[in-house]
Write a protein that holds these residues in place. Structure first.
Motif, mmCIF file in Angstrom:
data_model
loop_
_atom_site.group_PDB
_atom_site.id
_atom_site.type_symbol
_atom_site.label_atom_id
_atom_site.label_comp_id
_atom_site.label_asym_id
_atom_site.label_seq_id
_atom_site.Cartn_x
_atom_site.Cartn_y
_atom_site.Cartn_z
ATOM 1 N N SER A 162 5.725 2.545 11.687
ATOM 2 C CA SER A 162 4.297 2.161 11.309
ATOM 3 C C SER A 162 3.867 3.064 10.130
ATOM 4 O O SER A 162 4.422 4.075 9.795
ATOM 5 C CB SER A 162 3.358 2.577 12.412
ATOM 6 O OG SER A 162 2.956 3.782 12.733
ATOM 7 N N ALA A 163 2.811 2.827 9.445
ATOM 8 C CA ALA A 163 2.362 3.459 8.390
ATOM 9 C C ALA A 163 1.135 3.351 8.114
ATOM 10 O O ALA A 163 0.274 2.524 8.414
ATOM 11 C CB ALA A 163 3.178 2.817 6.937
ATOM 12 N N ARG A 164 0.364 4.379 7.718
ATOM 13 C CA ARG A 164 -1.077 4.496 7.475
ATOM 14 C C ARG A 164 -1.366 4.597 5.829
ATOM 15 O O ARG A 164 -0.673 5.121 5.311
ATOM 16 C CB ARG A 164 -1.500 5.874 7.955
ATOM 17 C CG ARG A 164 -3.085 5.889 8.123
ATOM 18 C CD ARG A 164 -3.448 7.036 8.994
ATOM 19 N NE ARG A 164 -3.113 8.418 8.275
ATOM 20 C CZ ARG A 164 -2.987 9.381 9.177
ATOM 21 N NH1 ARG A 164 -2.707 9.269 10.522
ATOM 22 N NH2 ARG A 164 -2.422 10.602 8.488
ATOM 23 N N ASP A 165 -2.353 3.739 5.529
ATOM 24 C CA ASP A 165 -2.507 3.543 4.166
ATOM 25 C C ASP A 165 -3.313 4.783 3.627
ATOM 26 O O ASP A 165 -4.294 5.298 4.130
ATOM 27 C CB ASP A 165 -3.788 2.433 4.126
ATOM 28 C CG ASP A 165 -3.866 2.033 2.748
ATOM 29 O OD1 ASP A 165 -3.848 2.706 1.884
ATOM 30 O OD2 ASP A 165 -4.507 0.961 2.531
ATOM 31 N N SER A 166 -2.656 5.371 2.599
ATOM 32 C CA SER A 166 -3.163 6.549 2.154
ATOM 33 C C SER A 166 -4.435 6.579 1.466
ATOM 34 O O SER A 166 -5.108 7.492 1.352
ATOM 35 C CB SER A 166 -2.221 7.135 0.976
ATOM 36 O OG SER A 166 -0.969 7.394 1.607
ATOM 37 N N GLU B 196 -6.446 2.722 11.192
ATOM 38 C CA GLU B 196 -5.222 2.093 11.878
ATOM 39 C C GLU B 196 -3.984 2.152 11.196
ATOM 40 O O GLU B 196 -3.942 2.593 10.106
ATOM 41 C CB GLU B 196 -5.444 0.593 12.125
ATOM 42 C CG GLU B 196 -5.540 0.081 10.687
ATOM 43 C CD GLU B 196 -5.761 -1.380 11.136
ATOM 44 O OE1 GLU B 196 -6.955 -1.750 10.750
ATOM 45 O OE2 GLU B 196 -4.767 -2.316 11.362
ATOM 46 N N GLN B 197 -2.842 2.037 12.054
ATOM 47 C CA GLN B 197 -1.582 2.073 11.635
ATOM 48 C C GLN B 197 -0.860 0.667 11.534
ATOM 49 O O GLN B 197 -1.351 -0.120 12.478
ATOM 50 C CB GLN B 197 -0.762 2.981 12.513
ATOM 51 C CG GLN B 197 -0.999 4.561 12.667
ATOM 52 C CD GLN B 197 -0.269 5.415 13.691
ATOM 53 O OE1 GLN B 197 1.163 4.966 13.884
ATOM 54 N NE2 GLN B 197 -0.333 6.508 13.866
ATOM 55 N N TYR B 198 -0.242 0.550 10.337
ATOM 56 C CA TYR B 198 0.206 -0.836 10.316
ATOM 57 C C TYR B 198 1.744 -0.862 10.849
ATOM 58 O O TYR B 198 2.534 0.073 10.202
ATOM 59 C CB TYR B 198 0.257 -1.247 8.818
ATOM 60 C CG TYR B 198 -1.258 -1.313 8.426
ATOM 61 C CD1 TYR B 198 -1.839 -0.276 7.561
ATOM 62 C CD2 TYR B 198 -2.104 -2.442 8.766
ATOM 63 C CE1 TYR B 198 -3.204 -0.260 7.474
ATOM 64 C CE2 TYR B 198 -3.434 -2.405 8.468
ATOM 65 C CZ TYR B 198 -4.017 -1.340 7.660
ATOM 66 O OH TYR B 198 -5.261 -1.498 7.399
ATOM 67 N N LEU C 104 6.597 6.993 -1.706
ATOM 68 C CA LEU C 104 5.288 6.732 -0.972
ATOM 69 C C LEU C 104 5.246 5.366 -0.059
ATOM 70 O O LEU C 104 4.363 4.925 0.371
ATOM 71 C CB LEU C 104 3.859 6.839 -1.814
ATOM 72 C CG LEU C 104 3.448 8.210 -2.376
ATOM 73 C CD1 LEU C 104 2.360 8.000 -3.515
ATOM 74 C CD2 LEU C 104 3.056 8.822 -1.264
ATOM 75 N N THR C 105 6.317 4.835 -0.224
ATOM 76 C CA THR C 105 6.581 3.327 0.363
ATOM 77 C C THR C 105 7.735 3.148 1.041
ATOM 78 O O THR C 105 7.985 2.242 1.679
ATOM 79 C CB THR C 105 6.612 2.219 -0.771
ATOM 80 O OG1 THR C 105 7.558 2.478 -1.673
ATOM 81 C CG2 THR C 105 5.335 2.238 -1.503
ATOM 82 N N PHE D 231 0.895 -1.252 -0.054
ATOM 83 C CA PHE D 231 -0.255 -0.078 0.002
ATOM 84 C C PHE D 231 0.862 1.345 -0.003
ATOM 85 O O PHE D 231 2.060 1.167 0.257
ATOM 86 C CB PHE D 231 -0.930 0.034 1.322
ATOM 87 C CG PHE D 231 -0.274 0.177 2.407
ATOM 88 C CD1 PHE D 231 0.132 -1.059 3.288
ATOM 89 C CD2 PHE D 231 -0.081 1.188 3.182
ATOM 90 C CE1 PHE D 231 0.838 -1.111 4.374
ATOM 91 C CE2 PHE D 231 0.547 1.231 4.416
ATOM 92 C CZ PHE D 231 1.010 0.277 5.013
ATOM 93 N N GLN D 232 0.400 2.193 -0.259
ATOM 94 C CA GLN D 232 1.066 3.654 -0.144
ATOM 95 C C GLN D 232 0.858 4.314 1.014
ATOM 96 O O GLN D 232 -0.263 4.275 1.597
ATOM 97 C CB GLN D 232 0.624 4.771 -1.479
ATOM 98 C CG GLN D 232 1.058 3.757 -2.910
ATOM 99 C CD GLN D 232 0.715 4.703 -4.040
ATOM 100 O OE1 GLN D 232 -0.114 5.611 -3.926
ATOM 101 N NE2 GLN D 232 1.352 4.876 -5.284
ATOM 102 N N ALA D 233 1.902 4.974 1.278
ATOM 103 C CA ALA D 233 1.780 5.660 2.808
ATOM 104 C C ALA D 233 2.271 6.974 2.545
ATOM 105 O O ALA D 233 3.461 6.994 2.733
ATOM 106 C CB ALA D 233 2.462 4.645 3.782
ATOM 107 N N THR D 234 1.611 8.041 2.590
ATOM 108 C CA THR D 234 2.005 9.332 2.622
ATOM 109 C C THR D 234 2.363 9.886 4.001
ATOM 110 O O THR D 234 3.372 10.812 4.159
ATOM 111 C CB THR D 234 0.914 10.322 2.079
ATOM 112 O OG1 THR D 234 -0.230 10.309 3.027
ATOM 113 C CG2 THR D 234 0.545 10.082 0.762
#
Lengths: 113, 118
Positions: free
Chosen positions: B95-99, B106-108, B74-75, B28-31
């Protein structure tokens, strides 16, 4: 600043016992609430979350949590624990416009056979 | 889905050297990505918020010149601990949040990187 308190640092239970882990937060605005679990040697995983609506939320693996706004609490429950539930459990509050996730100190749960 | 990886998983370095830790969102992309620090038997403490294409936002008390964050795509976000000292030894988790999902979701979390400075 917001804070999250988890009152039980270590909990030991026998299999099939019921579980309740306390979580209280201090923040006056709108919050999103989470419980994360960290199994030994693994990364944090989401158990359940509350954003709005029904204050009783159900998560994975039979866990549930109840948001009580008047008590600023979000306690985690499971009617009957299993040995595989042995892990560390973290309560977290999301504030700051959806960016800042504040964690509690965690509760180490050990389930004995 | 929603997997976050970190590299390396553990690193030992000498005092005074710099160490770079990578955090990647794999599917997934994470801004927005986040860097946490976890001391033994303690909770995760947010160090900084990493924003793609702009400067990171650091929490109070975190030295931005010591913990350099770059979020060039973005990744991928990187955390560089510069001039590391033994007191920097810790477990660093990103952690990353799905843009593609609403803010506040949630954060992954990645698996973490154990840094030991000798």
């Amino acid at each position: 600043a917001q804070s999250v308190s988890q009152h039980n640092h270590h909990v030991i239970l026998s299999e099939a016992a019921s579980l309740e882990l306390g979580c209280n937060y201090s923040y006056g605005g709108t919050v999103n609430l989470f419980w994360y679990v960290q199994y030994p040697g693994q990364h944090l995983q989401l158990l359940l979350k509350y954003f709005s609506g029904d204050p009783l939320v159900k998560g994975i693996k039979g866990f549930e949590a109840e948001f009580i706004k008047s008590k600023f609490s979000f306690n985690l429950r499971k009617p009957s624990v299993q040995w595989s539930d042995t892990a560390e459990y973290f309560c977290a509050v999301l504030t700051g416009g959806g960016n800042k996730l504040t964690f509690g100190t965690g509760t180490q749960l050990k389930v004995e056979l | 889905g929603a997997v976050v990886s970190q590299h390396p998983s553990w690193v030992i370095c000498k005092s005074g050297t710099s160490v770079k830790i990578e955090c990647r969102s794999l599917d997934f992309q994470a801004t927005t990505m986040f860097w946490y620090r976890q001391f033994p038997k303690q909770s995760l403490m947010l160090m900084a918020t990493s924003n793609e294409g702009s400067k990171a936002t650091y929490e109070q008390g975190v030295e931005k010149d010591k913990f350099l964050i770059n979020h060039a795509s973005l990744t991928l976000s990187t955390l560089t601990v510069t001039s590391a000292h033994p007191e920097d030894s810790s477990f660093y988790i990103c952690s990353a949040r799905d843009s593609g999902r609403p803010i506040g979701n949630e954060q992954y979390f990645g698996p973490g990187t154990r840094l030991t400075v000798t």
